[in-house]
Scaffold this active site. Structure first.
Site, PDB file in Angstrom:
ATOM      1  N   LYS A 153      -2.246  16.419  35.751  1.00  0.00           N
ATOM      2  CA  LYS A 153      -0.965  16.704  35.142  1.00  0.00           C
ATOM      3  C   LYS A 153      -0.426  17.854  36.605  1.00  0.00           C
ATOM      4  O   LYS A 153      -1.715  19.109  36.748  1.00  0.00           O
ATOM      5  CB  LYS A 153      -2.013  18.521  34.623  1.00  0.00           C
ATOM      6  N   GLU A 185      -9.876  23.367  44.881  1.00  0.00           N
ATOM      7  CA  GLU A 185      -9.727  23.476  46.229  1.00  0.00           C
ATOM      8  C   GLU A 185      -8.967  23.988  46.248  1.00  0.00           C
ATOM      9  O   GLU A 185      -7.200  24.444  45.612  1.00  0.00           O
ATOM     10  CB  GLU A 185      -8.775  22.131  46.854  1.00  0.00           C
ATOM     11  N   CYS A 211      -1.715  26.181  52.270  1.00  0.00           N
ATOM     12  CA  CYS A 211      -3.387  27.178  51.844  1.00  0.00           C
ATOM     13  C   CYS A 211      -4.079  27.212  53.008  1.00  0.00           C
ATOM     14  O   CYS A 211      -5.084  28.331  53.373  1.00  0.00           O
ATOM     15  CB  CYS A 211      -4.794  25.911  51.326  1.00  0.00           C
ATOM     16  N   GLU A 259      -4.084  36.756  50.364  1.00  0.00           N
ATOM     17  CA  GLU A 259      -3.373  35.565  51.157  1.00  0.00           C
ATOM     18  C   GLU A 259      -2.006  35.934  50.562  1.00  0.00           C
ATOM     19  O   GLU A 259      -1.622  36.189  49.379  1.00  0.00           O
ATOM     20  CB  GLU A 259      -3.475  34.274  50.574  1.00  0.00           C
TER      21      GLU A 259
END
Ligand code: NAD
Length: 478
Positions: free
Chosen positions: A173, A248, A282, A381
């Site tokens: 997906k 992840e 990331c 983040e």
């Protein structure tokens, strides 16, 4: 043009009944496509196709499975221009970066294909007379791969290649923000003659299609790349079936610049890391700790270098260093974080605001000085071209603050002292550490986050074996 349909059991399935999701070009804010939001029944059909295909796929010698992966990689290389343009149009990265993503993905597919001849078990001495014990590596079954938007094409290969070489089948997906490259991938997999049901693709939102996939009893491993909150939701959904997860997740990589560092090298590496893909990576440098003795020199040179970074619409203005952020929500999030950092005492030595342009979700390259480790901008983040700098008095202090985070994906260190580098590396609690360079992982490495940055990892031998499990066999003989 991509067909914008699901790909299930080797067929492009027209879906005219599901709700539609608009896809936009983040540089122009124009709608470029519409995709279906697959409900649970469509996910059922895809998982069913993958389940039916899996036994025969697992029966093929691994080298034959790898042959399909190589064939798809060749097709990808033949379509690099259209793939790169599609990624740039829907995601906003520069064309050079998109080409690198496409070719890097084809290279990773080739690398994973090499594992076909390296799958190894073990033979173990028994305590019993006339018994052989061996450990066999077997595929897990059906993998559900749920992808983010920041490296959408690369992530298809990072999950599909090891999964398929190992003998699993897969349902992918893509992110609803960046589905168009995945439709193109499905066309190439189809052209390569991949047996039906081995790879399936369903498009849709996280809360509909993604939730149906991660909570599906027919999925044996959910391999997810994305944010921490979604990782938690996926683990919860998978828990009810005790489905394995490979996660992840996000990062908050510290870049530590010590007083004996090559400052020019650190400035260049951290700048590139912070602005590549407009800071939406990331494992890029998200916060900088610089030792006091070189803080002024580093900051001055870093601000100058960041000020030279150009941005714009990567399709209309070729040669810009970075494109827009993915959407208005992400732009608003970055802008609000910078405002809160300033309210908490940080100063914008460069940028600090939404770019003054008529169109596109652009944010100015930004350097924040006077940051302290407790500030939100140093802890959460950012995912944008914003570099917060904190000054520290020693290497030990830098390491302490670097580790004082809920994330554990990546860290980097700049020093000329090998002994210091080795000592600090041992103490950094991150899945990856880069010395005198920034992020950019190797196919043969291992990309894995500790703490809230994830469970398990990708790439290399260990990433490949995440897609296999161990069967112990006991043979009693005369
Ligand atoms: P996201 O978590 O918002 O979405 C990722 C995917 O999950 C999308 O396909 C989305 O539709 C789906 N999803 C959302 N809610 C879901 C749910 N409840 N159930 C199932 N699926 C659901 O992440 P994003 O914004 O697309 O990507 C950015 C994040 O990804 C950042 O935090 C970044 O650090 C992280 N990331 C990590 C790595 C890594 O290797 N560690 C690589 C790239 C990106």
């Amino acid at each position: 043009m991509p067909r914008n349909t699901h790909y299930i059991a080797g067929r492009f399935v027209e879906d005219t009944t599901s709700e539609r999701i608009a896809v936009y070009n983040p540089a122009t804010e124009e709608q470029i496509a519409e995709i279906p939001d697959a409900p649970a029944e469509v996910v059922d059909a895809a998982v069913d196709a993958a389940r039916r295909a899996q036994p025969a796929w697992a029966e093929l010698p691994p080298i034959e499975r790898a042959g399909y992966i190589r064939a798809i990689a060749d097709k990808i290389r033949g379509k690099v221009d259209i793939l790169a343009e599609t990624i740039t149009r829907e995601q906003g990265k520069t064309l050079d970066l998109a080409r690198g993503e496409v070719l890097g993905m084809a290279g990773l597919m080739d690398y994973m294909a090499e594992w076909a001849r390296r799958i190894e078990g073990e033979i173990i001495a028994s305590d019993r007379k006339g018994e052989a014990i061996y450990l066999n590596r077997v595929p897990i079954g059906v993998v559900g791969g749920i992808l983010p938007w920041n490296y959408p094409f690369f992530l298809i290969g990072r999950k599909l290649a090891p999964a398929l070489v190992a003998g699993n089948t897969i349902v992918i997906k893509p992110s609803e923000e960046t589905p168009l490259n995945a439709f193109l991938f499905a066309e190439l997999a189809d052209e390569a003659g991949l047996p039906e049901g081995v790879f399936n693709m369903v498009s849709g939102r996280g809360r509909t299609t993604g939730a149906a996939l991660s909570g599906h009893p027919g999925i044996d491993l959910v391999s997810f790349t994305g944010s921490v909150p979604t990782g938690v939701a996926i683990m919860e959904a998978a828990a009810k079936n005790l489905t394995r997860v490979n996660l992840e997740l996000g990062g908050k990589a510290p870049a530590i610049v010590l007083k004996d560092a090559d400052i020019g090298l650190a400035v260049e590496a951290i700048t590139v890391s912070r602005v590549v893909n407009t800071g939406q990576v990331c494992n890029c440098a998200e916060r900088i700790f610089v030792e006091r003795g070189v803080a002024d020199e580093f900051t001055e040179r870093f601000v100058k270098r960041m000020a030279a970074v150009t941005y714009g619409d990567p399709l209309a203005e070729r040669g810009v260093d970075m494109g827009p952020l993915i959407n208005a929500t992400q732009l608003g999030k970055v802008a609000a974080m910078v405002e809160r950092a300033q309210a908490a005492g940080a100063s914008a030595a460069l940028g600090g605001k939404v770019a003054e342009r008529n169109r596109g979700h652009h944010y100015e390259p930004t350097v924040l000085t006077g940051c302290t480790p407790d500030m939100e901008i140093m802890r959460k983040e950012i995912f944008g071209p914003v570099a917060p700098i904190a000054v520290v008095d020693s290497a030990e202090e830098a390491v302490h603050h670097a580790n004082d985070t809920e994330y554990g994906l990546t860290s980097s260190l700049y020093t000329r002292d090998l002994n210091q580098a080795m000592r600090i590396t041992r103490n950094l609690k991150f899945g990856e550490t880069y010395i005198n360079r920034e992020n950019g992982e190797a196919y043969q490495g291992f990309h894995a986050g500790r703490k809230k940055s994830g469970i398990g990892g990708a790439d290399g031998k260990h990433g490949f074996y995440e897609y296999m499990e161990t069967q112990a066999v006991y043979i009693q003989h005369g």
